[in-house]
Design a protein around this motif. Structure first.
Motif, PDB file in Angstrom:
ATOM      1  N   LYS A 159       0.848  -1.187   0.000  1.00 10.92           N
ATOM      2  CA  LYS A 159       0.000   0.000   0.000  1.00 10.92           C
ATOM      3  C   LYS A 159       0.887   1.241   0.000  1.00 10.92           C
ATOM      4  CE  LYS A 159      -3.918  -2.093   2.372  1.00 10.92           C
ATOM      5  NZ  LYS A 159      -4.828  -1.996   3.536  1.00 10.92           N
ATOM      6  N   MET A 160       0.509   2.228  -0.820  1.00 13.93           N
ATOM      7  CA  MET A 160       1.307   3.438  -0.967  1.00 13.93           C
ATOM      8  C   MET A 160       0.408   4.649  -0.787  1.00 13.93           C
ATOM      9  SD  MET A 160       3.637   4.605  -4.227  1.00 13.93           S
ATOM     10  CE  MET A 160       4.452   3.021  -4.242  1.00 13.93           C
ATOM     11  N   SER A 161       0.905   5.615  -0.048  1.00 12.89           N
ATOM     12  CA  SER A 161       0.128   6.837   0.158  1.00 12.89           C
ATOM     13  C   SER A 161       0.259   7.754  -1.055  1.00 12.89           C
ATOM     14  CB  SER A 161       0.608   7.547   1.422  1.00 12.89           C
ATOM     15  OG  SER A 161       1.952   7.950   1.256  1.00 12.89           O
ATOM     16  N   GLN A 162      -0.592   8.758  -1.107  1.00 12.68           N
ATOM     17  CA  GLN A 162      -0.582   9.687  -2.240  1.00 12.68           C
ATOM     18  C   GLN A 162       0.702  10.519  -2.279  1.00 12.68           C
ATOM     19  OE1 GLN A 162      -3.983  12.245  -2.312  1.00 12.68           O
ATOM     20  NE2 GLN A 162      -3.497  13.166  -4.287  1.00 12.68           N
ATOM     21  N   GLU A 163       1.217  10.867  -1.109  1.00  9.20           N
ATOM     22  CA  GLU A 163       2.448  11.659  -1.057  1.00  9.20           C
ATOM     23  C   GLU A 163       3.631  10.870  -1.585  1.00  9.20           C
ATOM     24  OE1 GLU A 163       2.947  12.883   2.922  1.00  9.20           O
ATOM     25  OE2 GLU A 163       1.235  14.281   2.917  1.00  9.20           O
ATOM     26  N   GLU A 164       3.713   9.594  -1.216  1.00  5.40           N
ATOM     27  CA  GLU A 164       4.815   8.767  -1.709  1.00  5.40           C
ATOM     28  C   GLU A 164       4.741   8.586  -3.220  1.00  5.40           C
ATOM     29  OE1 GLU A 164       5.414   6.003   2.319  1.00  5.40           O
ATOM     30  OE2 GLU A 164       4.536   5.151   0.502  1.00  5.40           O
ATOM     31  N   ALA A 165       3.545   8.422  -3.748  1.00  5.97           N
ATOM     32  CA  ALA A 165       3.388   8.260  -5.194  1.00  5.97           C
ATOM     33  C   ALA A 165       3.795   9.530  -5.935  1.00  5.97           C
ATOM     34  CB  ALA A 165       1.944   7.898  -5.520  1.00  5.97           C
ATOM     35  N   VAL A 166       3.433  10.678  -5.388  1.00  3.44           N
ATOM     36  CA  VAL A 166       3.812  11.949  -6.025  1.00  3.44           C
ATOM     37  C   VAL A 166       5.327  12.121  -6.031  1.00  3.44           C
ATOM     38  CG1 VAL A 166       3.678  14.459  -5.772  1.00  3.44           C
ATOM     39  CG2 VAL A 166       1.620  13.076  -5.542  1.00  3.44           C
ATOM     40  N   VAL A 171      10.502  12.391  -8.987  1.00  2.00           N
ATOM     41  CA  VAL A 171      11.887  11.934  -9.204  1.00  2.00           C
ATOM     42  C   VAL A 171      12.076  11.447 -10.632  1.00  2.00           C
ATOM     43  CG1 VAL A 171      13.574  10.181  -8.546  1.00  2.00           C
ATOM     44  CG2 VAL A 171      12.349  11.426  -6.778  1.00  2.00           C
ATOM     45  N   ALA A 172      11.120  10.639 -11.118  1.00  4.10           N
ATOM     46  CA  ALA A 172      11.227  10.119 -12.477  1.00  4.10           C
ATOM     47  C   ALA A 172      11.174  11.239 -13.510  1.00  4.10           C
ATOM     48  CB  ALA A 172      10.112   9.098 -12.724  1.00  4.10           C
ATOM     49  N   GLU A 173      10.278  12.227 -13.300  1.00  4.92           N
ATOM     50  CA  GLU A 173      10.151  13.319 -14.258  1.00  4.92           C
ATOM     51  C   GLU A 173      11.397  14.207 -14.269  1.00  4.92           C
ATOM     52  OE1 GLU A 173       8.701  15.801 -17.127  1.00  4.92           O
ATOM     53  OE2 GLU A 173       8.061  13.794 -16.509  1.00  4.92           O
ATOM     54  N   ARG A 174      11.953  14.485 -13.089  1.00  4.95           N
ATOM     55  CA  ARG A 174      13.178  15.282 -13.035  1.00  4.95           C
ATOM     56  C   ARG A 174      14.341  14.565 -13.710  1.00  4.95           C
ATOM     57  NH1 ARG A 174      12.238  16.867  -6.714  1.00  4.95           N
ATOM     58  NH2 ARG A 174      10.758  18.583  -7.074  1.00  4.95           N
ATOM     59  N   ALA A 175      14.407  13.271 -13.558  1.00  2.00           N
ATOM     60  CA  ALA A 175      15.461  12.509 -14.226  1.00  2.00           C
ATOM     61  C   ALA A 175      15.305  12.568 -15.737  1.00  2.00           C
ATOM     62  CB  ALA A 175      15.437  11.063 -13.736  1.00  2.00           C
ATOM     63  N   ARG A 176      14.039  12.496 -16.235  1.00  2.00           N
ATOM     64  CA  ARG A 176      13.807  12.567 -17.682  1.00  2.00           C
ATOM     65  C   ARG A 176      14.205  13.926 -18.227  1.00  2.00           C
ATOM     66  NH1 ARG A 176      10.566  14.557 -21.229  1.00  2.00           N
ATOM     67  NH2 ARG A 176       9.388  15.668 -19.638  1.00  2.00           N
TER      68      ARG A 176
END
Length: 817
Positions: A159-166, A171-176
């Motif tokens: 289970k993942m919270s909304q903050e962790e998903a954001v 991180v992925a978008e900044r890397a791209r």
């Protein structure tokens, strides 16, 4: 080196040994020494000199080829090893410390600290290599059979919270975006370089040539300056000459010669074993009948002489007394009969003497106390090896010293020596058969001549046998009498109690000599031992006794050792090094390892019985107890109550008492938090407690240098080892290894040619680790001061150890009055 060199090394060691024996065994025993410092100085000098003899004999035994010489050197080597252990034990009792500092002795004898290093005899490995390999193969086979293929657990979605998903999406978008930006910058750089390129003219060619010349001349000059600096540092003795760091051709040839001599040793040993078998068979065939006939004639003559002298036939000596060997001694029949009569009287009066001895004990104790008061002082303890050394020294002086070997260039065995040795063995074999025949013949003579006396002697003989066999000691119950050794080993391996050892040598426990120990003690400051001192004590207390059966039986018996120190100082490494150096089996009885295994009292008894039985059968053996303080907790923590860490507290000391001199079994405990344990029960369990400290400056510098080289690093001028050793004060060898592994990756090792290592690279990962602070070390020192040896040391330092015994004697006398 040639065999003549090793023979001369052996001769020098024997000469020094004879000088030492003259000092230790004088015609008139020396009186007691009242000054403790002077007495310890004498012990220290003896210890250092015996250590030098030990090193010489070990080297000679390793590379001497002559099989009969090697057997004699082996016996002398074991006796010297035992004497070194005796002197160490006596030094501990007189100085009340496990660690000793002998700078003044080394200075007087013109030796260096490396000469104090205790060598580990190579025959511990070479003579048991096949047995050790078989054990390792057996353990690996059992481990392969016991391995169970575990089914991988299904991956469950967490289970993942909304903050962790954001955060993950960011991180992925900044890397791209970063990758795209890098691509754009590379395109712009390529376009700019294309516009800058122009057609070369005359001026541009001349400037390019000047630029190339500048770069080349600068490079050459920097290289010359670097070589000049290196030569200057080598000339001043600040750096090592590179030709000495690499193995030279002479060293490589010496190593090859040593390997070939060991091959020769094997060949000569095989030839010697074959020759002994042939000589034994030849002596049995040629001289066996003559030996038996001469024995029978001598025994019959003895029968008749006793008959003529006393009027009766004698009683035949028992096998336990030596049989007919007593008859062949240089004694008359009357003397032999008097000895037999004296033995009978002693057996008859043993009970009456027992009561008188009890009464006389009180008087003798009083006399001993009075003698001790009169002869107050320090004396050498009785030795179990000095007589053996004296006998071996006489044999060497009488036989080996002046022996000519002009024709024995290949150092093969001497057949005549084999005949002299094996002739005694064959005589003993034939004597047993002759004794049986002559006993029947003597019985027939008694029946035919002395019928009445013959019956009485038989009855007496039966009574004697019955009285001897009447007293028997209780034997331990064997709970696994119907099981084989292999089945027991398999069960212990499956339960995780019998483990494989690592290939770690004791020399891998790096550390420098303590150069300030004597100075600190002169100023009444108890120094912390260096890692070199710890390595020496471990080799004396664990490696040498476990490696030699003779030394373990005669030397002061050490059943258990406790290693105390913070995390990362190398306690576990020392346990594996002891097992590797001696080829010992490793049993793990740690509280966390035994939790949940063999439940109940019967299960616990079965587990300990199996471990100690297999340890005795597969000796030498080491029983390791990690986190030994948990077995003697003052108060068990809540999170460990289910594990029941104190379940071995009562039963393990009972099994420890059963270990005898012939059992090469050692219990080694390790602890990092001894404060949480009951100190009395912990000290009763472990007879030797060794405190392992943080490494000092010298040890840290050696650790950085050797470990960086071991992990593929190269030491250059850019790598400041002194600064690293200074900065890493408080860090343990485990911390240093962890830092070096994080820095010296494969990529970084590959880059060393262009970018040498620097000390700054190790500072950042080192700063992320918490060191061992001074307070923690002081707490361990204060805890050690509460142990029995620590209390004696503190009393000796304060000068109270001489006052208290006098008070005790006065109080005893008053109470008796």
């Amino acid at each position: 080196m040639s065999q003549r060199t090793y023979n001369q090394l052996w001769a020098d060691a024997q000469l020094e040994l004879s000088c030492l024996l003259e000092e230790e065994l004088p015609a008139e025993p020396p009186g007691p020494e009242k000054d403790r410092v002077v007495f310890f100085q004498r012990l220290a000098v003896l210890f250092v000199r015996y250590t030098q003899i030990f090193r010489q004999l070990e080297k000679a035994y390793d590379l001497v080829v002559h099989p009969q010489k090697r057997r004699f050197i082996h016996s002398a080597l074991e006796s010297v090893m035992g004497r070194v252990l005796e002197l160490k034990n006596e030094m501990v009792e007189k100085e009340f410390s496990e660690y000793h500092y002998m700078d003044d002795v080394l200075h007087d004898l013109k030796l260096i600290p490396a000469d104090l290093e205790i060598p580990i005899p190579r025959y511990f490995h070479s003579e048991r290599s096949k047995e050790v390999q078989q054990r390792k193969a057996m353990l690996t086979d059992i481990l392969k059979m016991a391995e169970v293929t575990e089914t991988p657990e299904p991956v469950m979605a967490k289970k993942m919270s909304q903050e962790e998903a954001v955060k993950i999406i960011q991180v992925a978008e900044r890397a791209r975006q970063g990758r795209e930006r890098a691509k754009f910058n590379m395109k712009n750089l390529n376009m700019n370089t294309m516009y800058r390129i122009k057609e070369p003219g005359a001026e541009s060619a001349e400037s390019a040539a000047v630029c190339i010349q500048k770069v080349w001349k600068g490079y050459v000059q920097r290289k010359r300056t670097k070589t000049a600096r290196e030569e200057e540092m080598i000339l001043l003795g600040m750096n090592m000459d590179p030709k000495y760091e690499e193995p030279r051709p002479a060293e490589m040839t010496a190593q090859a010669i040593a390997a070939s001599t060991r091959v020769k040793q094997m060949e000569h040993e095989e030839a010697y074993q074959k020759a002994t078998v042939d000589v034994m068979n030849q002596l049995r065939d040629v001289e066996g009948d003559d030996m038996s006939k001469s024995m029978k004639v001598q025994i019959q003559q003895w029968f008749t002489e006793c008959r003529n002298a006393t009027g009766t036939f004698p009683d035949y000596p028992d096998e336990e007394d030596g049989g007919s060997a007593l008859i062949f001694a240089e004694k008359t029949p009357q003397q032999l009969l008097e000895e037999f009569a004296a033995k009978e009287e002693e057996e008859a009066n043993a009970k009456a003497k027992g009561k008188e001895e009890k009464k006389e004990k009180g008087k003798s104790d009083k006399r001993k106390e009075d003698e001790e008061v009169e002869e107050a002082g320090l004396k050498m303890l009785p030795s179990a090896f000095l007589l053996d050394l004296e006998v071996e020294s006489k044999i060497y002086a009488d036989f080996w010293h002046n022996r000519s070997e002009y024709g024995n260039f290949n150092q093969m065995h001497d057949p005549e020596l084999i005949k002299e040795e094996k002739r005694k063995v064959i005589e003993a074999e034939i004597r047993v058969k002759v004794d049986e025949q002559m006993r029947h013949e003597l019985a027939e003579w008694k029946l035919s001549v002395d019928k009445d006396k013959g019956g009485k002697t038989k009855a007496n003989a039966k009574k004697k046998k019955g009285s001897k066999s009447g007293k028997k000691k209780k034997k331990e119950k064997d709970l696994t009498a119907d099981r084989t050794l292999q089945s027991l080993c398999r069960e212990l391996v499956e339960q995780g109690l019998l483990k494989q050892t690592r290939n770690v040598q004791l020399q891998d426990f790096l550390g420098d000599y303590s150069y300030l120990g004597t100075t600190l003690r002169q100023h009444d400051i108890e120094p912390m031992p260096s890692l070199s001192d710890v390595r020496q004590v471990i080799s004396l207390y664990a490696v040498l006794p476990l490696g030699s059966q003779v030394v373990h039986e005669k030397a002061p018996l050490i059943k258990s050792v406790l290693l105390v120190g913070p995390t990362g100082v190398g306690k576990k490494m020392l346990v594996h090094a002891v097992c590797h150096e001696t080829g010992a089996c490793l049993f793990d009885l740690s509280p966390l390892n035994t939790a949940g295994k063999y439940p109940g009292k019967s299960g616990l008894a079965m587990m300990l019985h199996m471990v100690f039985k297999v340890a005795r059968l597969m000796q030498p053996s080491v029983i390791w107890i990690e986190d030994a303080e948990k077995m003697f907790y003052r108060k068990i923590p809540k999170e460990e109550k289910e594990l029941d860490p104190k379940r071995l507290k009562k039963d393990l000391p009972k099994f420890l008492k059963l270990i005898k001199g012939e059992d090469r079994v050692l219990i080694i405990g390790t602890t990092r938090d001894p404060h949480s344990a009951e100190i009395k029960s912990l000290c009763k369990m472990f007879s030797k407690i060794l405190l392992i400290p943080r490494p000092d400056y010298g040890s840290r510098r050696i650790l950085w240098k050797q470990l960086i080289r071991k992990h593929g690093g190269e030491g250059t001028e850019a790598l400041d080892l002194s600064s690293l050793a200074k900065i890493s004060d408080g860090y343990t060898p485990g911390h240093i290894v962890q830092v070096i592994q994080s820095v010296l990756t494969k990529h970084r090792v590959f880059q060393q040619a262009k970018r040498p290592l620097t000390a700054a690279e190790f500072i950042a990962p080192l700063a992320q680790i918490d060191p061992v602070f001074q307070e923690e070390e002081e707490a361990l020192k204060s805890w050690y001061a509460k142990t029995p040896l620590g209390k004696k040391r503190s009393k000796a330092a304060s000068g109270k150890e001489e006052e208290e015994p006098a008070k005790d004697k006065n109080t005893k006398k008053k109470g008796k009055k």
